[in-house]
Write a protein that holds these residues in place. Structure first.
Motif, PDB file in Angstrom:
ATOM      1  N   LEU A 191       0.823  -1.206   0.000  1.00 22.19           N
ATOM      2  CA  LEU A 191       0.000   0.000   0.000  1.00 22.19           C
ATOM      3  C   LEU A 191       0.860   1.260   0.000  1.00 22.19           C
ATOM      4  N   SER A 192       1.953   1.247   0.751  1.00 24.66           N
ATOM      5  CA  SER A 192       2.822   2.428   0.785  1.00 24.66           C
ATOM      6  C   SER A 192       3.405   2.734  -0.587  1.00 24.66           C
ATOM      7  N   GLU A 193       3.599   1.702  -1.431  1.00 25.59           N
ATOM      8  CA  GLU A 193       4.102   1.929  -2.785  1.00 25.59           C
ATOM      9  C   GLU A 193       3.007   2.391  -3.741  1.00 25.59           C
ATOM     10  N   ARG A 194       1.751   2.127  -3.409  1.00 25.19           N
ATOM     11  CA  ARG A 194       0.649   2.451  -4.324  1.00 25.19           C
ATOM     12  C   ARG A 194      -0.064   3.753  -3.963  1.00 25.19           C
ATOM     13  N   ILE A 195       0.278   4.348  -2.843  1.00 27.95           N
ATOM     14  CA  ILE A 195      -0.392   5.574  -2.390  1.00 27.95           C
ATOM     15  C   ILE A 195       0.612   6.721  -2.437  1.00 27.95           C
ATOM     16  N   LYS A 196       0.231   7.779  -3.083  1.00 29.20           N
ATOM     17  CA  LYS A 196       1.042   8.984  -3.177  1.00 29.20           C
ATOM     18  C   LYS A 196       0.203  10.167  -2.678  1.00 29.20           C
ATOM     19  N   VAL A 197       0.846  11.043  -1.931  1.00 26.99           N
ATOM     20  CA  VAL A 197       0.161  12.185  -1.336  1.00 26.99           C
ATOM     21  C   VAL A 197       0.919  13.443  -1.718  1.00 26.99           C
ATOM     22  N   GLY A 198       0.188  14.460  -2.116  1.00 24.21           N
ATOM     23  CA  GLY A 198       0.765  15.757  -2.459  1.00 24.21           C
ATOM     24  C   GLY A 198      -0.135  16.887  -2.015  1.00 24.21           C
ATOM     25  N   ARG A 199       0.453  18.051  -1.844  1.00 24.37           N
ATOM     26  CA  ARG A 199      -0.297  19.231  -1.413  1.00 24.37           C
ATOM     27  C   ARG A 199      -0.095  20.348  -2.424  1.00 24.37           C
ATOM     28  N   GLN A 200      -1.180  21.020  -2.739  1.00 27.89           N
ATOM     29  CA  GLN A 200      -1.106  22.147  -3.649  1.00 27.89           C
ATOM     30  C   GLN A 200      -0.496  23.345  -2.935  1.00 27.89           C
ATOM     31  N   GLU A 201       0.217  24.153  -3.662  1.00 27.74           N
ATOM     32  CA  GLU A 201       0.875  25.313  -3.082  1.00 27.74           C
ATOM     33  C   GLU A 201      -0.154  26.314  -2.560  1.00 27.74           C
ATOM     34  N   ARG A 202       0.183  26.907  -1.397  1.00 30.30           N
ATOM     35  CA  ARG A 202      -0.609  27.966  -0.785  1.00 30.30           C
ATOM     36  C   ARG A 202      -2.042  27.519  -0.522  1.00 30.30           C
ATOM     37  N   SER A 203      -2.191  26.289  -0.091  1.00 29.17           N
ATOM     38  CA  SER A 203      -3.522  25.781   0.245  1.00 29.17           C
ATOM     39  C   SER A 203      -3.351  24.620   1.206  1.00 29.17           C
ATOM     40  N   TYR A 204      -4.456  24.275   1.862  1.00 30.96           N
ATOM     41  CA  TYR A 204      -4.492  23.136   2.773  1.00 30.96           C
ATOM     42  C   TYR A 204      -5.146  21.927   2.109  1.00 30.96           C
ATOM     43  N   LEU A 205      -5.230  21.929   0.784  1.00 28.37           N
ATOM     44  CA  LEU A 205      -5.868  20.853   0.047  1.00 28.37           C
ATOM     45  C   LEU A 205      -4.824  19.788  -0.287  1.00 28.37           C
ATOM     46  N   VAL A 206      -5.049  18.583   0.193  1.00 21.38           N
ATOM     47  CA  VAL A 206      -4.136  17.458  -0.004  1.00 21.38           C
ATOM     48  C   VAL A 206      -4.787  16.478  -0.981  1.00 21.38           C
ATOM     49  N   THR A 207      -4.015  16.063  -1.966  1.00 21.74           N
ATOM     50  CA  THR A 207      -4.497  15.115  -2.977  1.00 21.74           C
ATOM     51  C   THR A 207      -3.801  13.773  -2.768  1.00 21.74           C
ATOM     52  N   ALA A 208      -4.602  12.738  -2.610  1.00 19.86           N
ATOM     53  CA  ALA A 208      -4.081  11.375  -2.432  1.00 19.86           C
ATOM     54  C   ALA A 208      -4.442  10.545  -3.653  1.00 19.86           C
ATOM     55  N   SER A 209      -3.441   9.895  -4.231  1.00 23.94           N
ATOM     56  CA  SER A 209      -3.667   9.020  -5.393  1.00 23.94           C
ATOM     57  C   SER A 209      -3.411   7.577  -4.988  1.00 23.94           C
ATOM     58  N   VAL A 210      -4.291   6.689  -5.445  1.00 21.60           N
ATOM     59  CA  VAL A 210      -4.214   5.261  -5.127  1.00 21.60           C
ATOM     60  C   VAL A 210      -4.417   4.475  -6.413  1.00 21.60           C
ATOM     61  N   TRP A 211      -3.583   3.476  -6.645  1.00 20.82           N
ATOM     62  CA  TRP A 211      -3.771   2.626  -7.816  1.00 20.82           C
ATOM     63  C   TRP A 211      -3.806   1.161  -7.395  1.00 20.82           C
ATOM     64  N   SER A 212      -4.531   0.399  -8.169  1.00 19.11           N
ATOM     65  CA  SER A 212      -4.612  -1.053  -7.991  1.00 19.11           C
ATOM     66  C   SER A 212      -4.966  -1.661  -9.335  1.00 19.11           C
ATOM     67  N   TRP A 213      -5.187  -2.968  -9.349  1.00 17.18           N
ATOM     68  CA  TRP A 213      -5.464  -3.649 -10.606  1.00 17.18           C
ATOM     69  C   TRP A 213      -6.921  -3.531 -11.039  1.00 17.18           C
ATOM     70  N   ALA A 214      -7.794  -3.072 -10.143  1.00 20.32           N
ATOM     71  CA  ALA A 214      -9.217  -2.971 -10.482  1.00 20.32           C
ATOM     72  C   ALA A 214      -9.711  -1.573 -10.099  1.00 20.32           C
ATOM     73  N   PRO A 215     -10.550  -0.949 -10.927  1.00 21.40           N
ATOM     74  CA  PRO A 215     -11.015   0.408 -10.604  1.00 21.40           C
ATOM     75  C   PRO A 215     -11.835   0.453  -9.318  1.00 21.40           C
ATOM     76  N   GLU A 216     -12.731  -0.534  -9.124  1.00 19.14           N
ATOM     77  CA  GLU A 216     -13.553  -0.522  -7.911  1.00 19.14           C
ATOM     78  C   GLU A 216     -12.698  -0.708  -6.666  1.00 19.14           C
TER      79      GLU A 216
END
Length: 508
Positions: A191-216
């Motif tokens: 899971l640690s390899e499949r989850i990436k977290v980033g924050r947009q500049e000058r904001s408190y909005l955090v975007t988390a991306s997750v990938w796996s073999w199935a969309p659901e």
């Protein structure tokens, strides 16, 4: 093509070749003159060839040569293009697809202000707020959160996360992961390899991306991630509040004991120095001193009044029969009335009878009797006034002695009260600290049950329309075709260049 190869000669000029524009006959007419020069050139060339390798001399290539090589190697170009096309298409169709979803989480640097003077103070400095947001981003990908996700979705039974590595997984073959007794540990790593977290500049909005073999499955993991992240923040706040409450509660017993000891010292000091207080909070000795002073003033007034009364009676004793005298009493008033009436009768009868008349003698005897009664009443009043004066003086003397004694006691109490106030201040300070700790412990205990987390999901994860890896098969096929074409062209040029180099070596 055969003609082109047969007529190929090296472009490098040699010393034996005639220079351009020079007549060959004139050059041939002087062979003997050119012989020494040719020998020197041969010696120089031999010396250079003994020092430099043979591949230092490269054939010169022009555009015609390159075009001819490409034309002669068109089968390699075609083969490379077809191979690249097939390889790209095969990879696009056979590679395990990945489906990436994105979720946006608003992570404010501070919690909700549920109560005043909260346990978790919020900082107004921008650097501190950024550090707080960055710390919460690390919590989003922490082991506790990932473990919650794995337990909630039962990923330890999912082949995608715990399956054996494929035979083509070179990275797994080079650096295999050590076995662990924890069944969730490989899932957490995956899971640690499949989850990436980033924050947009000058904001408190955090975007988390997750990938796996199935969309659901990607959507489920993203939703579970946000829920586990919020639960971890709530658990962290509750754990901090519980720790604070436990620390305060442990400290309360010591503070309570200190307050009890301080209050006992105050009461013991009061008893030892008889510093008892009345209902108004005033010392009994000071209150008694006030009462005694009031009685003393009253006694002084009574003594002065009794002395004045006695002096007045002493001065008015001689004129006791005078109605205007200050000696007044019901008995004296009656005796004065009787005396005045008998005296009037005596004076009236004195005009009619002689001095030895029996009636006149009787009346005079009655007058003397009344005078004696007046003297007796006056003496009685003087005695009563004297008794009152003596009593007033005795009371005044007693109160004066009591006042002196009370004044001495109050003086001692004032000295003792200085120490008493110090003990009372110490007891009050310890009691105040105890009360503040008691209130704070209650607030911390209640804060443990309050969810003040302000984190919320702004954009939930949605199933992707297409895979994120590998790219589309069409794009991979086109890329493979281009790469195969380039590789075939390079191979054709390399083969032609190698042939030219070999012919140059044979001819030289």
């Amino acid at each position: 093509m055969a003609d082109r190869r047969s007529r190929y000669v090296p472009r490098r000029p040699y010393a034996a070749d005639p220079a351009p524009g020079v007549d060959t006959q004139s050059a041939a007419s002087a062979p003997q003159a050119a012989a020494p020069r040719a020998a020197q050139v041969s010696e120089a060339v031999g010396a250079k060839s003994s020092v430099k390798p043979r591949f230092a001399r490269m054939p010169q290539v022009d555009v015609d040569d390159a075009v001819n090589w490409l034309l002669s190697g068109k089968r390699w170009i075609l083969l490379g293009s077809v191979a690249g096309l097939l390889a790209g298409a095969a990879f696009g169709m056979l590679a395990q697809p990945r489906y990436t979803v994105y979720t946006d989480i608003l992570v404010p640097p501070s919690n909700l202000q549920v109560v005043n003077n909260d346990l978790y103070a919020s900082s107004l400095q921008s650097d501190a707020q950024v550090l707080e947001v960055e710390s919460r981003m690390r919590v989003l990908t922490s082991g506790n959160v990932l473990r919650r996700v794995a337990e909630r979705l039962d990923l330890e039974d999912d082949e995608e996360f715990v399956g054996r590595p494929k035979w083509w997984d070179v990275r797994a073959l080079i650096s295999p992961k050590p076995a662990s007794g924890d069944p969730l540990l490989p899932v957490v790593r995956a899971l640690s390899e499949r989850i990436k977290v980033g924050r947009q500049e000058r904001s408190y909005l955090v975007t988390a991306s997750v990938w796996s073999w199935a969309p659901e499955k990607s959507v489920r993991i993203a939703n579970a991630l946000t829920e586990a992240f919020r639960e971890e923040l709530v658990r962290g706040d509750a754990s901090g509040a519980a720790q604070a409450a436990q620390t305060l509660t442990d400290r309360l017993s010591e503070l309570k004991s200190a307050v009890t000891q301080a209050e006992d010292k105050v009461q013991s000091f009061r008893r030892e120095h008889n510093l008892q207080q009345s209902g108004t909070g005033q010392l009994v000795s000071a209150q008694s001193m006030g009462q005694i002073n009031a009685k003393l003033i009253d006694a002084q007034a009574r003594e002065a009044e009794a002395a004045a009364r006695y002096r007045e009676l002493s001065q008015a004793r001689a004129g006791a029969l005078d109605p205007s005298s200050s000696l007044q009493s019901p008995t004296l008033t009656q005796l004065r009335v009787q005396y005045a009436e008998l005296k009037r009768q005596v004076e009236s009868m004195s005009l009619t009878y002689g001095p030895r008349h029996p009636a006149l003698t009787t009346m005079r005897t009655q007058l003397r009797a009344i005078e004696r009664e007046v003297l007796n009443e006056t003496a009685r009043m003087m005695t009563a006034a004297k008794v009152d004066l003596d009593q007033a003086r005795a009371a005044l003397k007693s109160l004066a002695a009591d006042t002196a004694k009370a004044r001495s006691s109050v003086s001692q109490d004032d000295e003792a009260q200085v120490r008493l106030r110090e003990l009372e201040r110490d007891a009050a300070a310890k009691s105040s600290i105890y009360q503040s700790f008691l209130v704070r412990a209650g607030e911390a205990t209640q804060r443990e049950r309050v969810d003040a987390t302000s984190v919320r999901v702004v954009s939930s994860a949605a199933p992707p329309e297409q895979r994120s890896y590998p790219p589309r098969t069409l794009y991979l096929a086109l890329g493979g075709l281009i790469a195969g074409f380039v590789f075939g062209c390079a191979l054709a040029v390399a083969i032609g260049f190698a042939g030219a180099y070999r012919r140059m070596l044979r001819e030289t």
